[in-house]
Design an enzyme around this catalytic site. Structure first.
Site, PDB file in Angstrom:
ATOM      1  N   GLU A 189       0.804  -1.235   0.000  1.00 12.49           N
ATOM      2  CA  GLU A 189       0.000   0.000   0.000  1.00 12.49           C
ATOM      3  C   GLU A 189       0.834   1.281   0.000  1.00 12.49           C
ATOM      4  OE1 GLU A 189      -0.158  -2.316   2.401  1.00 12.49           O
ATOM      5  OE2 GLU A 189      -0.322  -1.423   4.405  1.00 12.49           O
ATOM      6  N   ASN A 190       2.147   1.158   0.159  1.00 11.97           N
ATOM      7  CA  ASN A 190       2.964   2.362   0.027  1.00 11.97           C
ATOM      8  C   ASN A 190       3.235   2.703  -1.450  1.00 11.97           C
ATOM      9  OD1 ASN A 190       4.521  -0.074   0.188  1.00 11.97           O
ATOM     10  ND2 ASN A 190       6.382   1.144   0.283  1.00 11.97           N
TER      11      ASN A 190
END
Lengths: 231, 219
Positions: free
Chosen positions: B47-48
């Site tokens: 998710e980064n």
């Protein structure tokens, strides 16, 4: 028009006590190292920092925390910083924890000129307390406001004299979103090139969002969790 | 025999299907990447800002600009893509991610999950967990059945601050695989050699165990 500044000290010169600043990066990846060092040197206090994380004890935003320059942190995850936890539990530091996607999208909304967004993140949890909710297609959403920050400080891989920015790999993270969201956006880049030297097809942040740019020095790029393949 | 953490990951990997986009949380969920069944393609989302996460780098090839959501150095696989955090949660919110696997401190028999805060003790933050559980189509929780004090983590109601409500679909622990149904936890499989009675004793929430409950199978 000249957006080029000599260094971090010049670029952050008018950030004063009590300022609300956004700082790009995820963990220690893609953080504006030069500007953080300059803020520590300048000694500005009572800062409100909007950043996904709070650095580690001796690097990143942790350096500002060590000098007690931060009044309030707005973050999604702060688990890597013992000094942070100490200041939080002792009441010296104010903290607002918000879901990571909400944090990102509140930055995006500011850059898109939208006052608020609706998200399902946090519905039914303490994050929802006091927030307006609305149902769309049978599902409940929270209204979250766009951020309002005086300064955004971001780190990019390459930038040009017009402020166009390109980020590298996962060091992109929050940087382009915060770059869009600041009233004044300061970009530090690993490589500053003349206008025209970057391929317009590859620009991540158009220069209209960037007010000040400088080429940073001595990047440490510390790795938080060095992990390698087992042989 | 109760499963090891590696075996919990191995069992969850059996849920993967060809073409799945998958987000793996920190801890046991990360290990699932080691057991993707042969012959299927799964794309890992971090998710980064990465689709197409690969294994850890070889010694000496670590890249500070290339990390996963656990801040570990990683690599990419062919066909990967980088993007910003808003787009990352955009694809999660829009339901493009097929499966989310994450850890938990508590899960209730109606699918609530708590995994971000212990009031007065631990305040680390929710990171992306609240966004993930609010939007993912399918959420599997990977956790131990009991806490270090021996108390059940599968409860009638969560006691800790919630991460999300009515969102968990399946729980895999060292003892059992359980679905969350409108009637409560439904026992689907038990770890080899673990009895239904032991699972019942360690599950505080409502548990349905009907008929012969098969043992989990590992290749």
């Amino acid at each position: 028009m000249n957006k080029i500044y000599a260094n971090a000290n010049e670029a952050i010169k008018d950030i004063t006590d009590g300022a609300v600043i956004m700082l790009g990066g995820f963990g220690l990846c893609g953080i504006p190292e030069n500007c953080i060092t300059a803020l520590v040197k300048k000694g500005v206090k009572q800062l409100t920092c909007i950043s996904n994380n709070a650095g580690v004890d001796d690097f990143g935003i942790g350096l500002l925390l060590q000098q007690k320059q931060v009044k309030k942190m707005i973050s999604s995850y702060v688990g890597e910083n013992a000094e942070f936890e100490r200041q939080l539990l002792s009441g010296e530091l104010e903290v607002e924890l918000i879901p990571q996607g909400t944090l990102a999208t509140r930055c995006m909304a500011a850059g898109y000129g939208m006052p608020a967004i609706y998200t399902p993140a946090g519905v039914g949890t303490e994050v929802a307390i006091g927030k307006e909710t609305r149902e769309f297609n049978g599902k409940e959403y929270l209204m979250e406001y766009a951020f309002d920050a005086e300064f955004a400080i971001v780190k990019a891989w390459k930038g040009d004299a017009d402020g166009n920015l390109i980020y590298k790999e996962t060091a992109r993270n929050f940087n382009p979103l915060m770059a869009m969201a600041g009233k004044i956006t300061i970009a530090e880049v690993e490589e500053l090139v003349p206008a025209g030297a970057l391929d317009p097809n590859q620009i991540h942040t158009p220069g209209i969002y960037v007010h000040r740019i400088f080429e940073g020095k001595n990047y440490e790029k510390r790795i938080e969790q060095r992990t390698v393949r087992k042989q | 025999m109760a499963l090891t953490k590696e075996q919990i990951a191995q069992r969850i990997a059996q849920e993967l299907q060809d073409g799945f986009y998958v987000n793996l949380g920190i801890g046991i969920p990360t290990l699932v990447a080691n057991y993707i069944p042969e012959g299927i393609d799964v794309v890992l989302q971090s998710e980064n800002g990465l689709l197409g996460m690969g294994p850890f780098p070889e010694e000496g090839k670590e890249d500070a600009d290339l990390i996963n959501a656990g801040k570990q150095t990683i690599t990419t696989v062919p066909g990967s893509a980088f993007f910003d955090s808003a787009l990352s949660f955009g694809m999660i919110r829009a339901g493009k991610v097929d499966l989310t696997v994450l850890g938990a401190m508590e899960v209730s028999d109606n699918g609530n999950i708590a995994n971000w805060k212990i009031p007065g003790k631990m305040v680390k933050g929710m990171g992306g967990a609240m966004d993930l559980v609010a939007s993912a189509k399918n959420i599997i929780v990977a956790m131990m059945h009991t806490n270090p004090k021996g108390e059940s983590k599968l409860l009638p109601n969560c006691t800790l601050p919630l991460t999300g409500k009515h969102c968990v679909k399946k729980v895999v622990t060292e003892l059992a695989v359980l679905d969350i149904t409108p009637e409560g936890f439904r026992l689907l499989e038990r770890a080899p050699g673990v009895t239904v009675d032991e699972i019942k004793a360690k599950t505080a929430g409502k548990l349905i165990a009907e008929g012969d409950i098969p043992e989990m199978k590992f290749n």
